[in-house]
Design a protein around this motif. Structure first.
Motif, PDB file in Angstrom:
ATOM      1  N   PRO A  50       0.811  -1.373   0.030  1.00 30.29           N
ATOM      2  CA  PRO A  50      -0.070   0.196   0.018  1.00 30.29           C
ATOM      3  C   PRO A  50       0.778   1.225  -0.180  1.00 30.29           C
ATOM      4  CG  PRO A  50      -0.657  -1.419   1.782  1.00 30.29           C
ATOM      5  CD  PRO A  50       0.578  -2.061   0.952  1.00 30.29           C
ATOM      6  N   TYR A  51       1.916   1.413   0.780  1.00 28.82           N
ATOM      7  CA  TYR A  51       2.878   2.355   0.497  1.00 28.82           C
ATOM      8  C   TYR A  51       3.383   2.779  -0.783  1.00 28.82           C
ATOM      9  CZ  TYR A  51       6.819   5.611   1.945  1.00 28.82           C
ATOM     10  OH  TYR A  51       7.618   6.584   1.754  1.00 28.82           O
ATOM     11  N   PHE A  52       3.834   1.734  -1.329  1.00 27.42           N
ATOM     12  CA  PHE A  52       4.448   2.084  -2.424  1.00 27.42           C
ATOM     13  C   PHE A  52       3.417   2.359  -3.719  1.00 27.42           C
ATOM     14  CE2 PHE A  52       5.514   0.852  -7.025  1.00 27.42           C
ATOM     15  CZ  PHE A  52       6.898   0.999  -7.101  1.00 27.42           C
ATOM     16  N   GLN A  53       2.170   1.544  -3.564  1.00 25.52           N
ATOM     17  CA  GLN A  53       0.980   2.163  -4.450  1.00 25.52           C
ATOM     18  C   GLN A  53       0.997   3.674  -4.272  1.00 25.52           C
ATOM     19  OE1 GLN A  53      -2.337  -0.713  -4.388  1.00 25.52           O
ATOM     20  NE2 GLN A  53      -0.749  -2.330  -3.626  1.00 25.52           N
ATOM     21  N   ALA A  54       0.615   3.834  -2.772  1.00 25.77           N
ATOM     22  CA  ALA A  54       0.207   5.252  -2.581  1.00 25.77           C
ATOM     23  C   ALA A  54       1.154   6.416  -3.227  1.00 25.77           C
ATOM     24  CB  ALA A  54      -0.120   5.343  -1.179  1.00 25.77           C
ATOM     25  N   ARG A  55       2.616   5.977  -2.793  1.00 25.61           N
ATOM     26  CA  ARG A  55       3.436   6.849  -3.395  1.00 25.61           C
ATOM     27  C   ARG A  55       3.640   7.138  -4.840  1.00 25.61           C
ATOM     28  NH1 ARG A  55       5.690  10.420   0.506  1.00 25.61           N
ATOM     29  NH2 ARG A  55       7.096  10.839  -1.331  1.00 25.61           N
ATOM     30  N   LEU A  56       3.605   6.143  -5.573  1.00 24.06           N
ATOM     31  CA  LEU A  56       3.390   6.133  -6.781  1.00 24.06           C
ATOM     32  C   LEU A  56       2.248   6.988  -7.361  1.00 24.06           C
ATOM     33  CD1 LEU A  56       4.780   5.497  -9.522  1.00 24.06           C
ATOM     34  CD2 LEU A  56       3.783   3.233  -9.443  1.00 24.06           C
ATOM     35  N   LEU A  57       1.067   6.533  -7.048  1.00 22.38           N
ATOM     36  CA  LEU A  57      -0.180   7.214  -7.486  1.00 22.38           C
ATOM     37  C   LEU A  57      -0.114   8.670  -7.511  1.00 22.38           C
ATOM     38  CD1 LEU A  57      -2.747   4.371  -6.776  1.00 22.38           C
ATOM     39  CD2 LEU A  57      -1.911   5.194  -8.918  1.00 22.38           C
TER      40      LEU A  57
END
Length: 82
Positions: A50-57
């Motif tokens: 979730p952290y990676f997904q949020a940062r990328l988005l």
């Protein structure tokens, strides 16, 4: 096996082009994640949490890229075994 999420094939190059970046390190820095983590996710050795997904988005939110442009959901191949 359970369903999971992974970075889409071609997302790395699409991100670099969109963000005008040339290296994985520059892209990881732009997103705000560790370069090693980015490489593991890019190469399919680790799932994007979730952290990676949020940062990328958040990094691309005004660039006409969304979740489904960058990630794909990999379904459980044997849902009856779950």
């Amino acid at each position: 096996m359970t369903p999971t999420i992974r970075l889409r094939d071609g997302a790395d190059e699409r991100l670099k082009t969109t963000l005008n970046l040339t290296t994985d390190t520059a892209l990881a820095n732009h997103i705000g994640v560790d370069q090693g983590q980015y490489n593991r996710i890019k190469n399919g050795r680790s799932a994007p949490g979730p952290y990676f997904q949020a940062r990328l988005l958040l990094a691309v939110e005004n660039l006409e890229l969304d979740f489904y442009d960058l990630f794909e959901v990999v379904p459980d191949p044997n849902p009856q075994d779950a």
